[in-house]
Design a protein around this motif. Sequence first.
Motif, short mmCIF file in Angstrom:
data_model
loop_
_atom_site.label_atom_id
_atom_site.label_comp_id
_atom_site.label_asym_id
_atom_site.label_seq_id
_atom_site.Cartn_x
_atom_site.Cartn_y
_atom_site.Cartn_z
N GLU A 152 0.87 -1.21 0.02
CA GLU A 152 0.13 0.06 -0.08
C GLU A 152 0.77 1.05 0.03
OE1 GLU A 152 -3.19 0.26 2.81
OE2 GLU A 152 -3.18 -2.16 2.95
N THR A 153 0.69 2.12 -0.92
CA THR A 153 1.31 3.42 -0.89
C THR A 153 0.36 4.53 -0.33
OG1 THR A 153 0.51 3.79 -3.29
CG2 THR A 153 2.78 2.74 -2.85
N GLU A 154 0.81 5.36 0.31
CA GLU A 154 -0.16 6.55 0.93
C GLU A 154 0.12 7.79 -0.22
OE1 GLU A 154 0.27 8.69 4.69
OE2 GLU A 154 0.49 6.78 5.40
N THR A 155 -1.09 8.34 -0.51
CA THR A 155 -1.24 9.27 -1.36
C THR A 155 -1.15 10.63 -0.47
OG1 THR A 155 -2.68 8.19 -2.63
CG2 THR A 155 -2.54 10.56 -2.85
N PRO A 156 -0.17 11.40 -0.80
CA PRO A 156 0.25 12.76 -0.40
C PRO A 156 -1.29 13.46 -0.02
CG PRO A 156 1.43 13.04 -2.08
CD PRO A 156 0.87 11.45 -1.97
N ALA A 157 -1.26 14.34 0.95
CA ALA A 157 -2.62 15.34 1.03
C ALA A 157 -2.52 16.40 -0.04
CB ALA A 157 -2.93 15.71 2.39
N VAL A 158 -3.14 17.18 -0.39
CA VAL A 158 -3.13 18.17 -1.28
C VAL A 158 -3.45 19.22 -0.70
CG1 VAL A 158 -3.50 19.25 -3.58
CG2 VAL A 158 -3.06 16.59 -3.22
N ASP A 159 -2.69 20.26 -0.64
CA ASP A 159 -3.28 21.61 0.09
C ASP A 159 -3.76 22.69 -1.25
OD1 ASP A 159 -3.73 23.99 1.29
OD2 ASP A 159 -1.68 24.41 1.72
N LEU A 160 -5.12 22.67 -1.20
CA LEU A 160 -5.76 23.46 -2.14
C LEU A 160 -5.74 25.04 -1.98
CD1 LEU A 160 -8.62 20.92 -3.18
CD2 LEU A 160 -6.63 21.52 -4.27
N THR A 161 -5.54 25.56 -0.71
CA THR A 161 -5.56 26.98 -0.37
C THR A 161 -4.68 27.90 -1.30
OG1 THR A 161 -3.82 26.59 1.21
CG2 THR A 161 -6.26 26.41 1.89
N GLY A 162 -3.66 27.31 -1.93
CA GLY A 162 -2.86 28.17 -2.70
C GLY A 162 -3.34 28.15 -4.17
N ILE A 163 -4.33 27.47 -4.64
CA ILE A 163 -4.53 27.02 -5.82
C ILE A 163 -5.08 28.30 -6.60
CG2 ILE A 163 -5.97 26.01 -7.44
CD1 ILE A 163 -3.90 24.13 -6.36
N ARG A 164 -4.81 28.65 -7.91
CA ARG A 164 -5.59 29.75 -8.63
C ARG A 164 -5.83 29.22 -9.90
NH1 ARG A 164 -4.42 32.54 -12.61
NH2 ARG A 164 -2.22 32.46 -13.48
N ASP A 165 -7.11 29.40 -10.08
CA ASP A 165 -8.00 28.87 -11.17
C ASP A 165 -7.81 30.06 -12.23
OD1 ASP A 165 -8.31 26.26 -10.33
OD2 ASP A 165 -10.12 26.76 -9.72
N ALA A 166 -7.71 29.98 -13.51
CA ALA A 166 -7.89 30.82 -14.22
C ALA A 166 -8.51 30.33 -15.68
CB ALA A 166 -6.20 31.52 -14.88
N VAL A 167 -9.38 31.24 -16.20
CA VAL A 167 -10.43 30.68 -17.23
C VAL A 167 -10.42 31.88 -18.34
CG1 VAL A 167 -12.61 30.16 -18.01
CG2 VAL A 167 -11.76 29.23 -15.75
N SER A 168 -10.25 31.83 -19.43
CA SER A 168 -10.45 32.63 -20.46
C SER A 168 -11.26 32.35 -21.48
CB SER A 168 -9.07 33.02 -21.18
OG SER A 168 -8.02 33.43 -20.35
N VAL A 169 -12.32 33.24 -22.01
CA VAL A 169 -13.32 32.95 -22.68
C VAL A 169 -13.34 34.41 -23.94
CG1 VAL A 169 -15.71 32.79 -23.27
CG2 VAL A 169 -14.73 32.06 -21.22
N ARG A 170 -13.08 33.68 -25.13
CA ARG A 170 -13.16 34.48 -26.13
C ARG A 170 -14.34 34.59 -27.08
NH1 ARG A 170 -9.10 37.91 -28.73
NH2 ARG A 170 -7.60 36.88 -27.26
N LEU A 171 -15.10 35.66 -27.26
CA LEU A 171 -16.39 35.19 -28.07
C LEU A 171 -16.62 36.80 -28.89
CD1 LEU A 171 -18.54 37.16 -26.09
CD2 LEU A 171 -18.54 34.84 -24.92
#
Length: 141
Positions: A4-23
Amino acid sequence: MTEETETPAVDLTGIRDAVSVRLPAVSAYLSVLRTATAGLAARLDFTLDQIEDLRIAVDEACAMLLRHAVPGTDLLAEFELTGQEMTVRVEVNTLGVSSPNREDFAWMVLTALADDVDAISDHADHLAIVLRKRRSPARPS
């Protein structure tokens, strides 16, 4: 025997999402941006009222820009989600307009619905409006 391998915990507090929409810079496509705005605000757990405020603000900002957009060009919308804040930047190429009328009713609507509003122009034929909205703290039950 399996290892068994342990999956490391992921810290999402520093995540930056960026979405671009061109129309196309045509009002018929604004429903796409209203829907994108609502969906992205929901990712940040904004309240229903905050989501609606953002939808209206983005719609107003785009309507202001489309009045001055060069026919046949695109409107670019960039959404950035960081922690508890969403920043929306909408921009177009204009016909010589580099600043919105800050005395206009639409500008007053924007400043009432968003936490911060700014207009940015890097040259005479380009205009962007930037809106920022922060999520309200959770109310105790």
